[in-house]
Design a protein around this motif. Sequence first.
Motif, PDB file in Angstrom:
ATOM      1  N   LEU A 210       4.852   5.420   6.546  1.00  0.00           N
ATOM      2  CA  LEU A 210       3.417   5.337   6.825  1.00  0.00           C
ATOM      3  C   LEU A 210       3.099   4.140   7.702  1.00  0.00           C
ATOM      4  O   LEU A 210       3.799   3.133   7.700  1.00  0.00           O
ATOM      5  CB  LEU A 210       2.629   5.219   5.519  1.00  0.00           C
ATOM      6  N   GLU A 211       2.009   4.258   8.445  1.00  0.00           N
ATOM      7  CA  GLU A 211       1.490   3.151   9.248  1.00  0.00           C
ATOM      8  C   GLU A 211       0.586   2.332   8.346  1.00  0.00           C
ATOM      9  O   GLU A 211      -0.637   2.390   8.430  1.00  0.00           O
ATOM     10  CB  GLU A 211       0.716   3.691  10.459  1.00  0.00           C
ATOM     11  N   SER A 212       1.197   1.551   7.453  1.00  0.00           N
ATOM     12  CA  SER A 212       0.399   0.895   6.414  1.00  0.00           C
ATOM     13  C   SER A 212      -0.506  -0.198   6.956  1.00  0.00           C
ATOM     14  O   SER A 212      -1.432  -0.628   6.297  1.00  0.00           O
ATOM     15  CB  SER A 212       1.311   0.320   5.323  1.00  0.00           C
ATOM     16  N   GLY A 213      -0.245  -0.672   8.172  1.00  0.00           N
ATOM     17  CA  GLY A 213      -1.121  -1.682   8.756  1.00  0.00           C
ATOM     18  C   GLY A 213      -2.313  -1.084   9.469  1.00  0.00           C
ATOM     19  O   GLY A 213      -3.209  -1.801   9.909  1.00  0.00           O
ATOM     20  N   HIS A 214      -2.337   0.248   9.590  1.00  0.00           N
ATOM     21  CA  HIS A 214      -3.433   0.926  10.272  1.00  0.00           C
ATOM     22  C   HIS A 214      -4.383   1.557   9.261  1.00  0.00           C
ATOM     23  O   HIS A 214      -4.004   1.838   8.124  1.00  0.00           O
ATOM     24  CB  HIS A 214      -2.880   2.022  11.195  1.00  0.00           C
TER      25      HIS A 214
ATOM     26  N   SER B 216      -1.167   8.459   7.171  1.00  0.00           N
ATOM     27  CA  SER B 216      -1.700   7.261   6.519  1.00  0.00           C
ATOM     28  C   SER B 216      -3.128   7.480   6.038  1.00  0.00           C
ATOM     29  O   SER B 216      -3.506   7.011   4.959  1.00  0.00           O
ATOM     30  CB  SER B 216      -1.645   6.064   7.477  1.00  0.00           C
ATOM     31  N   ALA B 217      -3.915   8.196   6.841  1.00  0.00           N
ATOM     32  CA  ALA B 217      -5.291   8.490   6.434  1.00  0.00           C
ATOM     33  C   ALA B 217      -5.316   9.405   5.212  1.00  0.00           C
ATOM     34  O   ALA B 217      -6.156   9.252   4.319  1.00  0.00           O
ATOM     35  CB  ALA B 217      -6.046   9.137   7.588  1.00  0.00           C
ATOM     36  N   ILE B 218      -4.380  10.345   5.149  1.00  0.00           N
ATOM     37  CA  ILE B 218      -4.281  11.228   3.982  1.00  0.00           C
ATOM     38  C   ILE B 218      -3.871  10.417   2.753  1.00  0.00           C
ATOM     39  O   ILE B 218      -4.440  10.572   1.670  1.00  0.00           O
ATOM     40  CB  ILE B 218      -3.277  12.363   4.261  1.00  0.00           C
TER      41      ILE B 218
ATOM     42  N   LEU C  51       3.713  10.953  -1.135  1.00  0.00           N
ATOM     43  CA  LEU C  51       3.326  10.397   0.163  1.00  0.00           C
ATOM     44  C   LEU C  51       2.823   8.967   0.056  1.00  0.00           C
ATOM     45  O   LEU C  51       3.153   8.116   0.881  1.00  0.00           O
ATOM     46  CB  LEU C  51       2.234  11.276   0.794  1.00  0.00           C
ATOM     47  N   MET C  52       2.030   8.680  -0.956  1.00  0.00           N
ATOM     48  CA  MET C  52       1.324   7.393  -1.042  1.00  0.00           C
ATOM     49  C   MET C  52       2.232   6.177  -0.994  1.00  0.00           C
ATOM     50  O   MET C  52       1.859   5.142  -0.439  1.00  0.00           O
ATOM     51  CB  MET C  52       0.495   7.345  -2.331  1.00  0.00           C
TER      52      MET C  52
END
Length: 204
Positions: free
Chosen positions: A123-127, A67-69, A116-117
């Motif tokens: 992905l942990e989109s809430g984080h 998610s950070a990436i 990926l996006m």
Amino acid sequence: MSEPSPMGESSRNESDPGLRSRLVDAGVALLATEGVQALSLREIARRAGVSHGAPRRYFPTHLELLSAIARRGFEQLGVSVGGTLDSADADPRERTAALARTYLRFALENPGMYELMFRHDILESGHLGLRDTSLPLFGVLVELVGRVRPEADARRAAGALWANLHGLAQLWRWGSLQLATGDADFEPLLQVCLTAHLGPGSGR
């Protein structure tokens, strides 16, 4: 005096306050060369020069690192979109077209990151503020579509346009559209897409 041990060097690296950013940098670089399938914690750690357990100090799960990436990708796309709109024509349809071109170019130039996006299913989109980075970009498209088509449900119309652009980007990257249409550039297809969702421009 004895040389510092490799283990000691690794420990110093892993306590580096910049390690979080280095891990994301390593993931971004790996994504660009090897694709989404290569983004294992072990390989990202190896490329960052730390042990495979070190990423968990900053990213408790693999998904949080992914998610950070992905957030880095949304930030890059946001900068590109901002630059495009700063220099675009004032007409909302032309601004929408300019945004769409920027989106397609980003997708074609950064295929691994692009893939990926938008995988919000993994992905942990809430984080890590991922939603805070991705949703405003969609909001820009919604605002522009609403100005072009004030009678429409702007969010749904923008969603349909985005889906069309996403499909165009994927099929173009795979070479399918070039084969089917004979086009050497995506611009004619983009114009058809914009007309389908926004109506003909004033010059048509």
